[in-house]
Design an enzyme around this catalytic site. Structure first.
Site, PDB file in Angstrom:
ATOM      1  N   ARG A   1       0.200  -1.027  -0.212  1.00  0.00           N
ATOM      2  CA  ARG A   1      -0.047   0.091  -0.169  1.00  0.00           C
ATOM      3  C   ARG A   1       0.870   0.895  -0.433  1.00  0.00           C
ATOM      4  O   ARG A   1       0.569   2.104  -0.304  1.00  0.00           O
ATOM      5  CB  ARG A   1      -0.904   0.288   1.334  1.00  0.00           C
ATOM      6  CG  ARG A   1      -1.643   0.996   1.498  1.00  0.00           C
ATOM      7  CD  ARG A   1      -2.090   1.704   0.782  1.00  0.00           C
ATOM      8  NE  ARG A   1      -3.063   1.222  -0.677  1.00  0.00           N
ATOM      9  CZ  ARG A   1      -3.452   0.646  -1.456  1.00  0.00           C
ATOM     10  NH1 ARG A   1      -3.319   1.953  -2.534  1.00  0.00           N
ATOM     11  NH2 ARG A   1      -4.289  -0.109  -2.276  1.00  0.00           N
TER      12      ARG A   1
ATOM     13  N   LYS B   1       0.914  24.656  -3.809  1.00  0.00           N
ATOM     14  CA  LYS B   1       0.521  24.667  -3.288  1.00  0.00           C
ATOM     15  C   LYS B   1       0.553  23.023  -3.527  1.00  0.00           C
ATOM     16  O   LYS B   1       0.135  23.269  -3.882  1.00  0.00           O
ATOM     17  CB  LYS B   1      -1.017  25.475  -3.799  1.00  0.00           C
ATOM     18  CG  LYS B   1      -1.856  26.634  -3.761  1.00  0.00           C
ATOM     19  CD  LYS B   1      -2.436  26.693  -4.183  1.00  0.00           C
ATOM     20  CE  LYS B   1      -2.338  28.362  -4.252  1.00  0.00           C
ATOM     21  NZ  LYS B   1      -2.945  28.943  -4.831  1.00  0.00           N
TER      22      LYS B   1
ATOM     23  N   LYS C   1       4.198  39.444  -2.657  1.00  0.00           N
ATOM     24  CA  LYS C   1       2.554  39.446  -2.665  1.00  0.00           C
ATOM     25  C   LYS C   1       1.542  40.285  -2.577  1.00  0.00           C
ATOM     26  O   LYS C   1       2.388  41.722  -1.989  1.00  0.00           O
ATOM     27  CB  LYS C   1       1.966  37.732  -2.707  1.00  0.00           C
ATOM     28  CG  LYS C   1       3.025  36.680  -3.626  1.00  0.00           C
ATOM     29  CD  LYS C   1       2.350  35.827  -2.927  1.00  0.00           C
ATOM     30  CE  LYS C   1       1.210  35.554  -2.906  1.00  0.00           C
ATOM     31  NZ  LYS C   1       0.378  34.862  -3.956  1.00  0.00           N
TER      32      LYS C   1
ATOM     33  N   GLU D   1       3.191  40.314  -7.809  1.00  0.00           N
ATOM     34  CA  GLU D   1       2.147  40.209  -8.106  1.00  0.00           C
ATOM     35  C   GLU D   1       0.874  41.302  -8.355  1.00  0.00           C
ATOM     36  O   GLU D   1       0.919  42.322  -7.126  1.00  0.00           O
ATOM     37  CB  GLU D   1       1.564  38.878  -7.092  1.00  0.00           C
ATOM     38  CG  GLU D   1       0.108  38.496  -7.200  1.00  0.00           C
ATOM     39  CD  GLU D   1      -0.385  38.568  -5.655  1.00  0.00           C
ATOM     40  OE1 GLU D   1      -0.154  36.981  -6.147  1.00  0.00           O
ATOM     41  OE2 GLU D   1      -1.008  38.676  -5.098  1.00  0.00           O
TER      42      GLU D   1
ATOM     43  N   ASP E   1      -2.414  38.477 -11.242  1.00  0.00           N
ATOM     44  CA  ASP E   1      -2.892  37.686 -10.574  1.00  0.00           C
ATOM     45  C   ASP E   1      -4.563  37.768 -10.843  1.00  0.00           C
ATOM     46  O   ASP E   1      -5.320  39.146 -10.432  1.00  0.00           O
ATOM     47  CB  ASP E   1      -2.684  37.839  -9.051  1.00  0.00           C
ATOM     48  CG  ASP E   1      -2.804  36.973  -8.975  1.00  0.00           C
ATOM     49  OD1 ASP E   1      -3.467  35.377  -8.645  1.00  0.00           O
ATOM     50  OD2 ASP E   1      -3.586  36.823  -7.702  1.00  0.00           O
TER      51      ASP E   1
END
Length: 275
Positions: free
Chosen positions: A96, A131, A163, A193, A214
């Site tokens: 597994r 992410k 950002k 960004e 963005d």
């Protein structure tokens, strides 16, 4: 085996086995040998074979492992991709964990390959994002490479990406870029960004190396690309789907970043059969 991968194998096996595989240890004699082989149950792009091999070798260094399909290779449904021989207990106990690695990473590689195909004939590069599954980033970004795309920065340590919240904390784009220029060495690119054409102009005036558009709609992206006019690399991000890749490339994106390569790829179907 890369050291960063080996500790992930150990952690995964510890999570699954705990104090012991009571089913296998109860049913299977300790001296029983056998063969296990992994079969693709659908067309897919392979990624994670060294992990699969590492699972069985970690449990028992005497296991004989044969990789039948290399990472990055496309295989058809029904093809054998891996073969392991030796202790039957080891095969059943490692099954597994080995499949979890292979199904997850091959799923990312397979989906990435289908996205890269949408950009065929363009100069646009497809890249991943941060992410990723906590603790598994190095593996998931490796799978993206096996699918034919590229990696964005590995983490917060290897690139400046200013950002919205950085901009708010610093008091504006110009202030943020100026502070970054003072601190980082000349080989580090600075990316900003932006979400509006006004912010795009400000980032250009601040001499950003890369401007990330963005969550802009297609028409705004085209206007921003015309405004930038080659003075910075253009990255497009936000709400990126496979269906939009071609139109974003045609709109002038140098780079398209897609978090979905890692966070939304479906695990592919593989199974192990025992002899």
């Amino acid at each position: 085996m890369d050291w960063q991968w080996s500790y992930l194998i150990e952690a995964a096996l510890t999570e699954d086995i705990g104090t012991g595989d009571i089913t296998t240890d109860t049913l299977i004699p300790g001296d029983a040998d056998g063969r296990g082989y992994i079969v693709a149950k659908e067309p897919l792009v392979v990624a994670g074979m060294e992990l699969v091999k590492g699972v069985f070798e970690f449990l028992d260094p005497d296991m004989e492992c044969f990789i039948a399909a290399a990472d990055g290779e496309s295989v058809a449904a029904g093809e054998v991709v891996f073969d392991v021989r030796g202790s039957m207990r080891t095969i059943l106990t490692g099954e597994r964990t080995a499949l979890n690695f292979l199904q997850r990473l091959s799923g990312i590689a397979t989906y990435t390959r289908s996205c890269v195909a949408e950009l065929e004939g363009t100069q646009t590069r497809l890249v991943d994002t941060r992410k990723t599954t906590p603790g598994l980033r190095i593996l998931e970004k490796y799978a993206v490479q096996m699918g034919g795309a590229s990696n964005h920065r590995m983490g917060l340590f290897d690139g400046v990406l200013i950002k919205d919240n950085h901009i708010a904390a610093c008091g504006g784009i110009k202030q943020a870029v100026a502070l970054a220029r003072q601190q980082v060495h000349h080989l580090v690119k600075i990316e900003v960004e932006v979400t509006t054409l006004e912010e795009t102009r400000t980032a250009l005036d601040a001499c950003a190396d890369v401007i990330m558009l963005d969550n802009m709609d297609l028409e705004m992206i085209k206007h921003a690309v015309a405004l930038i006019n080659g003075r910075a690399l253009v990255e497009v991000s936000g709400s990126v789907t496979k269906e939009r890749l071609r139109e974003l490339a045609d709109a002038g994106a140098d780079i398209i970043s897609a978090g979905g390569l890692t966070h939304s790829a479906r695990a592919v179907d593989l199974s192990m059969r025992i002899e």
